[in-house]
Motif scaffolding. Sequence first.
Motif, PDB file in Angstrom:
ATOM      1  N   GLN A 186      -3.305  -8.171 -10.791  1.00  0.00           N
ATOM      2  CA  GLN A 186      -4.107  -8.773 -11.863  1.00  0.00           C
ATOM      3  C   GLN A 186      -5.549  -8.827 -11.372  1.00  0.00           C
ATOM      4  OE1 GLN A 186      -2.715 -10.075 -14.881  1.00  0.00           O
ATOM      5  NE2 GLN A 186      -4.799 -10.345 -15.661  1.00  0.00           N
ATOM      6  N   ASP A 187      -6.445  -8.240 -12.146  1.00  0.00           N
ATOM      7  CA  ASP A 187      -7.860  -8.208 -11.790  1.00  0.00           C
ATOM      8  C   ASP A 187      -8.561  -9.397 -12.441  1.00  0.00           C
ATOM      9  OD1 ASP A 187     -10.473  -7.637 -11.153  1.00  0.00           O
ATOM     10  OD2 ASP A 187     -10.414  -5.565 -11.855  1.00  0.00           O
ATOM     11  N   ALA A 221      -4.814 -12.173  -2.221  1.00  0.00           N
ATOM     12  CA  ALA A 221      -6.006 -12.247  -3.062  1.00  0.00           C
ATOM     13  C   ALA A 221      -7.056 -11.429  -2.323  1.00  0.00           C
ATOM     14  CB  ALA A 221      -6.465 -13.685  -3.255  1.00  0.00           C
ATOM     15  N   THR A 222      -7.584 -10.402  -2.958  1.00  0.00           N
ATOM     16  CA  THR A 222      -8.515  -9.508  -2.285  1.00  0.00           C
ATOM     17  C   THR A 222      -9.946 -10.022  -2.394  1.00  0.00           C
ATOM     18  OG1 THR A 222      -9.083  -8.070  -4.155  1.00  0.00           O
ATOM     19  CG2 THR A 222      -7.008  -7.621  -3.003  1.00  0.00           C
ATOM     20  N   ARG A 223     -10.801  -9.488  -1.569  1.00  0.00           N
ATOM     21  CA  ARG A 223     -12.219  -9.839  -1.596  1.00  0.00           C
ATOM     22  C   ARG A 223     -12.927  -9.254  -2.824  1.00  0.00           C
ATOM     23  NH1 ARG A 223     -13.687 -12.179   3.166  1.00  0.00           N
ATOM     24  NH2 ARG A 223     -12.259 -11.917   4.902  1.00  0.00           N
ATOM     25  N   PHE A 224     -12.190  -8.462  -3.608  1.00  0.00           N
ATOM     26  CA  PHE A 224     -12.774  -7.851  -4.794  1.00  0.00           C
ATOM     27  C   PHE A 224     -12.264  -8.498  -6.073  1.00  0.00           C
ATOM     28  CE2 PHE A 224     -12.257  -4.689  -1.385  1.00  0.00           C
ATOM     29  CZ  PHE A 224     -13.594  -4.453  -1.110  1.00  0.00           C
ATOM     30  N   GLY A 225     -11.589  -9.649  -5.947  1.00  0.00           N
ATOM     31  CA  GLY A 225     -11.209 -10.414  -7.121  1.00  0.00           C
ATOM     32  C   GLY A 225      -9.867 -10.052  -7.729  1.00  0.00           C
ATOM     33  N   LYS A 226      -8.963  -9.440  -6.964  1.00  0.00           N
ATOM     34  CA  LYS A 226      -7.645  -9.095  -7.477  1.00  0.00           C
ATOM     35  C   LYS A 226      -6.565  -9.891  -6.749  1.00  0.00           C
ATOM     36  CE  LYS A 226      -8.892  -4.299  -8.616  1.00  0.00           C
ATOM     37  NZ  LYS A 226      -8.571  -2.870  -8.380  1.00  0.00           N
ATOM     38  N   ILE A 227      -5.501 -10.236  -7.481  1.00  0.00           N
ATOM     39  CA  ILE A 227      -4.302 -10.777  -6.843  1.00  0.00           C
ATOM     40  C   ILE A 227      -3.211  -9.711  -6.944  1.00  0.00           C
ATOM     41  CG2 ILE A 227      -4.852 -13.208  -7.172  1.00  0.00           C
ATOM     42  CD1 ILE A 227      -3.076 -13.233  -9.651  1.00  0.00           C
ATOM     43  N   GLN A 228      -2.428  -9.593  -5.890  1.00  0.00           N
ATOM     44  CA  GLN A 228      -1.433  -8.527  -5.822  1.00  0.00           C
ATOM     45  C   GLN A 228      -0.161  -9.004  -5.134  1.00  0.00           C
ATOM     46  OE1 GLN A 228      -3.515  -5.622  -3.442  1.00  0.00           O
ATOM     47  NE2 GLN A 228      -4.533  -4.666  -5.199  1.00  0.00           N
ATOM     48  N   ILE A 229       0.949  -8.317  -5.461  1.00  0.00           N
ATOM     49  CA  ILE A 229       2.179  -8.402  -4.685  1.00  0.00           C
ATOM     50  C   ILE A 229       2.376  -7.027  -4.058  1.00  0.00           C
ATOM     51  CG2 ILE A 229       4.664  -8.815  -4.706  1.00  0.00           C
ATOM     52  CD1 ILE A 229       4.302 -10.506  -7.200  1.00  0.00           C
ATOM     53  N   ARG A 230       2.448  -7.005  -2.738  1.00  0.00           N
ATOM     54  CA  ARG A 230       2.568  -5.735  -2.030  1.00  0.00           C
ATOM     55  C   ARG A 230       3.914  -5.636  -1.325  1.00  0.00           C
ATOM     56  NH1 ARG A 230      -3.332  -5.212   1.084  1.00  0.00           N
ATOM     57  NH2 ARG A 230      -4.645  -5.223  -0.812  1.00  0.00           N
ATOM     58  N   ASP A 231       4.557  -4.484  -1.478  1.00  0.00           N
ATOM     59  CA  ASP A 231       5.767  -4.166  -0.726  1.00  0.00           C
ATOM     60  C   ASP A 231       5.301  -3.476   0.555  1.00  0.00           C
ATOM     61  OD1 ASP A 231       8.340  -3.717   0.076  1.00  0.00           O
ATOM     62  OD2 ASP A 231       8.770  -2.140  -1.391  1.00  0.00           O
ATOM     63  N   MET A 232       5.457  -4.163   1.689  1.00  0.00           N
ATOM     64  CA  MET A 232       4.827  -3.718   2.930  1.00  0.00           C
ATOM     65  C   MET A 232       5.805  -2.987   3.842  1.00  0.00           C
ATOM     66  SD  MET A 232       1.723  -4.891   2.594  1.00  0.00           S
ATOM     67  CE  MET A 232       1.119  -4.573   4.260  1.00  0.00           C
ATOM     68  N   ASP A 233       5.258  -2.037   4.583  1.00  0.00           N
ATOM     69  CA  ASP A 233       5.899  -1.542   5.801  1.00  0.00           C
ATOM     70  C   ASP A 233       4.800  -1.347   6.824  1.00  0.00           C
ATOM     71  OD1 ASP A 233       4.694   0.995   5.419  1.00  0.00           O
ATOM     72  OD2 ASP A 233       6.443   1.778   4.378  1.00  0.00           O
ATOM     73  N   ALA A 234       5.128  -0.779   7.955  1.00  0.00           N
ATOM     74  CA  ALA A 234       4.158  -0.733   9.048  1.00  0.00           C
ATOM     75  C   ALA A 234       2.929   0.114   8.724  1.00  0.00           C
ATOM     76  CB  ALA A 234       4.836  -0.210  10.310  1.00  0.00           C
ATOM     77  N   ASP A 235       3.083   1.155   7.921  1.00  0.00           N
ATOM     78  CA  ASP A 235       1.991   2.110   7.743  1.00  0.00           C
ATOM     79  C   ASP A 235       1.338   2.097   6.365  1.00  0.00           C
ATOM     80  OD1 ASP A 235       2.403   3.153  10.379  1.00  0.00           O
ATOM     81  OD2 ASP A 235       4.118   4.281   9.586  1.00  0.00           O
ATOM     82  N   ARG A 236       2.042   1.600   5.376  1.00  0.00           N
ATOM     83  CA  ARG A 236       1.502   1.682   4.015  1.00  0.00           C
ATOM     84  C   ARG A 236       2.114   0.569   3.179  1.00  0.00           C
ATOM     85  NH1 ARG A 236       5.210   5.497   4.995  1.00  0.00           N
ATOM     86  NH2 ARG A 236       7.020   5.661   3.606  1.00  0.00           N
ATOM     87  N   TYR A 237       1.658   0.464   1.942  1.00  0.00           N
ATOM     88  CA  TYR A 237       2.232  -0.531   1.049  1.00  0.00           C
ATOM     89  C   TYR A 237       2.225   0.006  -0.377  1.00  0.00           C
ATOM     90  CZ  TYR A 237      -2.631  -1.702  -0.168  1.00  0.00           C
ATOM     91  OH  TYR A 237      -3.933  -1.649  -0.579  1.00  0.00           O
ATOM     92  N   LYS A 238       3.104  -0.600  -1.192  1.00  0.00           N
ATOM     93  CA  LYS A 238       3.189  -0.264  -2.604  1.00  0.00           C
ATOM     94  C   LYS A 238       2.856  -1.512  -3.402  1.00  0.00           C
ATOM     95  CE  LYS A 238       6.479   1.230  -6.186  1.00  0.00           C
ATOM     96  NZ  LYS A 238       7.896   1.625  -6.451  1.00  0.00           N
ATOM     97  N   ILE A 239       1.980  -1.398  -4.389  1.00  0.00           N
ATOM     98  CA  ILE A 239       1.599  -2.538  -5.217  1.00  0.00           C
ATOM     99  C   ILE A 239       2.646  -2.733  -6.307  1.00  0.00           C
ATOM    100  CG2 ILE A 239      -0.125  -3.493  -6.779  1.00  0.00           C
ATOM    101  CD1 ILE A 239      -2.255  -1.992  -5.247  1.00  0.00           C
TER     102      ILE A 239
END
Length: 257
Positions: A238-239, A216-234
């Motif tokens: 949902q905003d 849950a971001t500080r800007f009001g969005k919930i996300q599922i992120r596919d993570m690795d060490a350097d970057r992520y894919k959403i």
Amino acid sequence: MVAVFRRGPSNWSHVGRWDLAQRRYESGAWIGGRIFPRRSDLSPDGRFLCYFAHKPSATWEHGEAYVAISKLPWLTALHAFGTCGTWTRGYYFTKDAVCDHPDYPNHTIPFGLRSIPVAQFATERRRGWTEAADSPQRLSGDAWDEHRNARMQKLQPGGKCILCIESVGRPGGVFGLDQAIDGLRVQYSLESAGNIKLLDDLQWGDWDREGHLLVATRFGKIQIRDMDADRYKILFEQDLSDLEPSPTPAPHWAQRW
């Protein structure tokens, strides 16, 4: 299943249901008051919500500060009891029938109910987080566990990243000023291969069973992120930032056990 608590505008609070399997968000109840997320809990089967609320305009027999059980994502109280005020710790569900409250209807649902322990990150501790080796120790006389900045961590399921969370500053922050939740301000970071990356945009985060990062971001969005060490894919987003209070009666299935 994830219970989503959204605060604002002003003294309004909103509850939603985030279905991870279907990657779908469902809006639910609005309340003209405050819900305390760290003093609330979702039942193991994802159906029931035990929430602690403060509603100054409440006129029922349980008073303005109370604990209630409802069906997610609604707040219609199927069972409720008053508290001594906002100092209460709230309650969480257990898989046994043990209950700390004498009037709890454990014959109706197959879960017990216990008072949340007095400890920083009590919710995270119930969900597999452990205190980091470098976390400051709790002082023997610190009854409310408020005189330290605890640091917790959780290993990515099936992966090598470690999600970290630590309290910053002193407890007692205000949500509107520094986005403190129940008085606790936090900072998330991701540790991988000895490198640490701050996740400054996170208000809340945890791993799902597949090792994706739920946030849950500080800007009001919930996300599922596919993570690795350097970057992520959403993978999902949902905003919720533009939601406006729109109270509606709970459906019939949410008004009975």
